[in-house]
Design a protein around this motif. Sequence first.
Motif, PDB file in Angstrom:
ATOM      1  N   TRP A 177      -5.255   0.570  -4.341  1.00 23.57           N
ATOM      2  CA  TRP A 177      -6.311   0.885  -3.376  1.00 23.57           C
ATOM      3  C   TRP A 177      -7.527   1.468  -4.100  1.00 23.57           C
ATOM      4  O   TRP A 177      -8.671   1.096  -3.830  1.00 23.57           O
ATOM      5  CB  TRP A 177      -5.780   1.871  -2.338  1.00 23.57           C
ATOM      6  CG  TRP A 177      -6.851   2.409  -1.428  1.00 23.57           C
ATOM      7  CD1 TRP A 177      -7.375   1.808  -0.317  1.00 23.57           C
ATOM      8  CD2 TRP A 177      -7.536   3.662  -1.571  1.00 23.57           C
ATOM      9  NE1 TRP A 177      -8.359   2.612   0.237  1.00 23.57           N
ATOM     10  CE2 TRP A 177      -8.477   3.750  -0.515  1.00 23.57           C
ATOM     11  CE3 TRP A 177      -7.454   4.711  -2.484  1.00 23.57           C
ATOM     12  CZ2 TRP A 177      -9.301   4.844  -0.358  1.00 23.57           C
ATOM     13  CZ3 TRP A 177      -8.296   5.804  -2.326  1.00 23.57           C
ATOM     14  CH2 TRP A 177      -9.203   5.868  -1.275  1.00 23.57           C
ATOM     15  N   SER A 190     -13.775  -6.504   0.910  1.00 20.75           N
ATOM     16  CA  SER A 190     -13.198  -6.230  -0.409  1.00 20.75           C
ATOM     17  C   SER A 190     -14.032  -6.851  -1.517  1.00 20.75           C
ATOM     18  O   SER A 190     -14.327  -6.216  -2.533  1.00 20.75           O
ATOM     19  CB  SER A 190     -11.760  -6.760  -0.476  1.00 20.75           C
ATOM     20  OG  SER A 190     -10.940  -6.121   0.471  1.00 20.75           O
ATOM     21  N   LEU A 225       0.825  -1.207   0.000  1.00 22.93           N
ATOM     22  CA  LEU A 225       0.000   0.000   0.000  1.00 22.93           C
ATOM     23  C   LEU A 225       0.857   1.253   0.000  1.00 22.93           C
ATOM     24  O   LEU A 225       0.440   2.302  -0.502  1.00 22.93           O
ATOM     25  CB  LEU A 225      -0.926  -0.014   1.218  1.00 22.93           C
ATOM     26  CG  LEU A 225      -1.858   1.186   1.410  1.00 22.93           C
ATOM     27  CD1 LEU A 225      -2.812   1.323   0.223  1.00 22.93           C
ATOM     28  CD2 LEU A 225      -2.652   1.048   2.703  1.00 22.93           C
TER      29      LEU A 225
END
Length: 292
Positions: free
Chosen positions: A130, A162, A120
């Motif tokens: 993301w 997700s 990330l």
Amino acid sequence: MFAYLLLVLNVSLVIANSAICSILICIIALFKFVLPTQSSKAAGTALANKVMWLWATVNAKILSISNDIDWDIQGGEQLKKDGWYLMISNHLSWTDIVVLCCVFKDRIPMPKFFLKQQLLYVPFIGMACWALDMPFMRRYSREYLIRNPHKRGQDLETTRRSCAKFRHTPTTVVNYVEGTRFTSEKQRKSRAGYQHLLQPKSGGIAYTLAAMGEQFDNIVDVTLAYPENTEKPFKDALMGRMSKIVVRTKVLPVDEQVQGDYFNDKPYKRQFQQWLGELWQDKDQVLKDIHK
């Protein structure tokens, strides 16, 4: 000397392509954040996926211009652009991501990868992933969970959150079942009995099937190989030395063998692990034949 000049040029081109596409995707994500309806958000997701398609297309062009590659691709003819797929693959290098996107970008929805939490924070790439709703996973060891039992089950919850974002747009979810890139040293330490693979980890694919199994049309089992560039395929590709890429695809049903309560039904868990083990044995044999 030419190979190293090509390395510098290709690295610069790939970074520039990734930076430009990542910025565009992040801008789209900002607009998507304020859009009022689910249909408008889905349209924003589709636009971001088109930018990812552009990123993959430019990378494919860089790869093809820099290298004289013999592409050996077989299987997966029945795949379609408007389906939902769980893709599983062996993992050899960073080249795998580029190759999967290049091979499947016009055959199925753009792949969404399960990523380690640390990625990330990679400039450009992390924010774009993301914005594309790719799941970032924080894996906990067995020892850590024993010391911190309140963390148990958080990976499954993260996966469910997700995957919920994928229900409104056709999606390909990619899981590298081995959990890490293959090296000869890792293969020796694993003592799993495979010649070209590491021990498959069933938890990650089980998380995904538990969260979204009823929506997947098929499981897409991909076997990758770089038979003439086994040591450093990513560097070789950037230096113009990649000579052959092999991709074998099997399309598997989402049936009773992969549907069940993996986390509470121990007989089913053993059966699922056996199914995955047999799949990996077949994959290892395919790789043996390729490398012959």
